[in-house]
Design an enzyme around this catalytic site. Structure first.
Site, PDB file in Angstrom:
ATOM      1  N   ASN A 152     -38.655   4.409 -43.795  1.00 13.39           N
ATOM      2  CA  ASN A 152     -39.645   3.360 -43.540  1.00 13.39           C
ATOM      3  C   ASN A 152     -40.341   3.514 -42.205  1.00 13.39           C
ATOM      4  OD1 ASN A 152     -36.810   2.689 -42.952  1.00 13.39           O
ATOM      5  ND2 ASN A 152     -37.657   0.925 -41.890  1.00 13.39           N
ATOM      6  N   GLN A 180     -39.186   1.734 -49.999  1.00 12.27           N
ATOM      7  CA  GLN A 180     -40.534   2.168 -49.591  1.00 12.27           C
ATOM      8  C   GLN A 180     -41.228   3.003 -50.665  1.00 12.27           C
ATOM      9  OE1 GLN A 180     -42.325   1.261 -46.994  1.00 12.27           O
ATOM     10  NE2 GLN A 180     -40.751   0.126 -45.884  1.00 12.27           N
ATOM     11  N   SER A 200     -37.848  -3.709 -53.469  1.00 11.66           N
ATOM     12  CA  SER A 200     -38.195  -5.020 -52.933  1.00 11.66           C
ATOM     13  C   SER A 200     -39.669  -5.288 -53.199  1.00 11.66           C
ATOM     14  CB  SER A 200     -37.904  -5.023 -51.429  1.00 11.66           C
ATOM     15  OG  SER A 200     -38.199  -6.280 -50.890  1.00 11.66           O
ATOM     16  N   HIS A 202     -41.969  -7.281 -52.048  1.00 11.09           N
ATOM     17  CA  HIS A 202     -43.002  -7.510 -51.025  1.00 11.09           C
ATOM     18  C   HIS A 202     -43.523  -6.217 -50.397  1.00 11.09           C
ATOM     19  CE1 HIS A 202     -40.731  -7.192 -47.060  1.00 11.09           C
ATOM     20  NE2 HIS A 202     -39.702  -7.308 -47.866  1.00 11.09           N
ATOM     21  N   CYS A 326     -37.318  -4.972 -39.038  1.00  6.07           N
ATOM     22  CA  CYS A 326     -35.918  -5.403 -38.918  1.00  6.07           C
ATOM     23  C   CYS A 326     -35.292  -4.981 -37.602  1.00  6.07           C
ATOM     24  CB  CYS A 326     -35.088  -4.850 -40.067  1.00  6.07           C
ATOM     25  SG  CYS A 326     -35.699  -5.405 -41.640  1.00  6.07           S
TER      26      CYS A 326
HETATM   27  N1  PLP Z   1     -34.908  -0.605 -46.961  1.00  2.81           N
HETATM   28  C1  PLP Z   1     -36.052  -0.169 -46.420  1.00  2.81           C
HETATM   29  C2  PLP Z   1     -36.323   1.301 -46.387  1.00  2.81           C
HETATM   30  C3  PLP Z   1     -36.978  -1.071 -45.882  1.00  2.81           C
HETATM   31  O1  PLP Z   1     -38.115  -0.623 -45.343  1.00  2.81           O
HETATM   32  C4  PLP Z   1     -36.673  -2.452 -45.927  1.00  2.81           C
HETATM   33  C5  PLP Z   1     -37.590  -3.447 -45.317  1.00  2.81           C
HETATM   34  O2  PLP Z   1     -38.208  -3.200 -44.306  1.00  2.81           O
HETATM   35  C6  PLP Z   1     -35.476  -2.861 -46.523  1.00  2.81           C
HETATM   36  C7  PLP Z   1     -34.616  -1.916 -47.035  1.00  2.81           C
HETATM   37  C8  PLP Z   1     -35.111  -4.310 -46.622  1.00  2.81           C
HETATM   38  O3  PLP Z   1     -35.864  -4.919 -47.627  1.00  2.81           O
HETATM   39  P1  PLP Z   1     -36.006  -6.517 -47.646  1.00  2.81           P
HETATM   40  O4  PLP Z   1     -36.989  -6.878 -46.598  1.00  2.81           O
HETATM   41  O5  PLP Z   1     -36.529  -6.828 -49.019  1.00  2.81           O
HETATM   42  O6  PLP Z   1     -34.663  -7.066 -47.416  1.00  2.81           O
END
Ligand code: PLP
Length: 378
Positions: A152, A180, A200, A202, A326
């Protein structure tokens, strides 16, 4: 200047058609899909239609799709349920995984549920698959391998089918964080050899608060959330009906428009890439067509001129990021550290189909203005 949004790896704008598709399930059809009456049956039908739609797009059986609240929950379920529900004693992952995998793996290790091993990375940030093979061959207990499909922060990809083949040959369970890439690439999960993937909504113009975990048929998982035994006993909790409907619609649109949109986004990325290099940047991670086409991570020299670029872009109304959403506020990026690029000012630009050529033009003009003189300095 109107706001420019180039942080689509953090989240994407909901598509108007997705929003439209969700509305009836937020207003009129508000039944609980577990209720036996008519309103419940309407909601159940919507959930199961969405499951069938997602499964048919990803070429897997509807029963292998478990709806969750997000990518983080999907990854937690994959790791915790497999490690705690089986005799697997080892987790193999990489240091560039998203926090939802890294922290979960560390937690399981700290609690004594599994030993933890990090696979070696190549200089371009890709996973060294020979090292993975070697680690698995020295395997005494069973292993769970958790490797993301594309990073990501840097867009560095994993050869999913090759990794799956290595895991299969060594009898390891293979989970891939595809947050991603689902909605950005075609998938053939039935043939992929992958045991579990996470997604995911969004991240592909669907709503926030909904995702799924694909679990290969025949693989038993223990639920992370127990209660009413929803999702065939694999994830309790009343389903997010509108979210699930929206996610299926978003994936449908993404799939229909994949060829056109991916071409458009690649064009935007290449244009910006050239300009950023002219302005003194170097590309972090892989710099070719195999990299995730929605992400462009660039490093600039650590000097006065570039130091405040992220802030200056924000003040000018441009949304970009220094790392994953995050990891914001938690110090430097563990991904950048793992690829040895900490001696630079790193900025992630990430694109979606809603970005335009004109927006990239505005961004490059702004960057030129902000960095006037910077190239001469370096
Ligand atoms: N894994 C990756 C590679 C991500 O980019 C993200 C979010 O930024 C997530 C997991 C977490 O997803 P969620 O925001 O739906 O918890």
């Amino acid at each position: 200047m109107k706001e420019l949004y180039f942080d689509n790896a953090a989240t994407t704008q909901i598509d108007a058609q997705v929003f439209e598709a969700m509305l009836p399930y937020l207003q009129d059809n508000f039944g609980n899909p577990s209720s036996m009456h008519g309103a419940g049956r309407v909601a159940r039908l919507a959930v199961e239609n969405a499951r069938r739609k997602i499964a048919s797009i990803l070429h897997c059986s509807p029963a292998s799709i478990v709806f969750t609240s997000c990518g983080t929950e999907s990854a937690n379920t994959a790791l915790r349920s497999v490690v705690c529900g089986s005799d697997l004693s080892r987790i193999i992952t990489s240091r560039t995984e998203h926090a939802c995998v890294l922290q979960t793996a560390r937690d399981l290790h700290t609690r004594g549920r599994a030993s933890l091993h990090y696979v070696a990375l190549n200089t371009n940030g890709t996973v060294n698959l020979a090292d993975l093979d070697g680690l698995l061959q020295n395997n005494t207990g069973g292993s769970l391998v958790a490797l993301m499909h594309a990073n990501n922060e840097t867009g560095v990809p994993l050869n999913l089918s090759l990794a799956a083949e290595i895991c299969l040959r060594n009898k390891a369970v293979f989970f891939s964080d595809c947050v991603q890439t689902v909605g950005h690439y075609p998938f053939d999960l039935g043939r992929s050899g992958v045991d579990m993937i996470s997604a995911s909504a969004h991240k592909f113009h669907g709503p926030k608060g909904v995702g799924f975990l694909y679990v290969r048929e025949g693989l038993q998982i223990h639920p992370l959330l127990t209660g009413g035994a929803h999702e065939s006993g694999r994830r309790s909790g009343t389903e997010n009906v509108a979210g699930i409907v929206g996610m299926a619609k978003a994936l449908e649109i993404a799939t229909e428009q994949y060829s056109k949109d991916s071409l458009h986004i690649r064009y935007l990325k290449n244009n910006l890439r050239e300009k950023l290099i002219e302005l003194g940047g170097v590309i972090n991670g892989m710099d070719d067509d195999s990299a995730l086409y929605t992400v462009l991570n660039v490093g600039f020299p650590k000097n006065d001129r570039y130091e405040n670029l992220l802030l200056e872009l924000d003040m000018a109304g441009v949304a970009v990021s220094g790392g994953s959403a995050c990891s914001a506020g938690k110090g430097g990026s563990h991904v950048i550290e793992a690829i040895g690029a900490t001696d630079r000012i790193n900025i992630r630009f990430s694109f979606s189909r809603f970005n335009t050529r004109d927006q990239v033009g505005q961004l490059t003009t702004l960057l030129e203005e902000l960095l006037a003189g910077a190239v001469r300095q370096t």
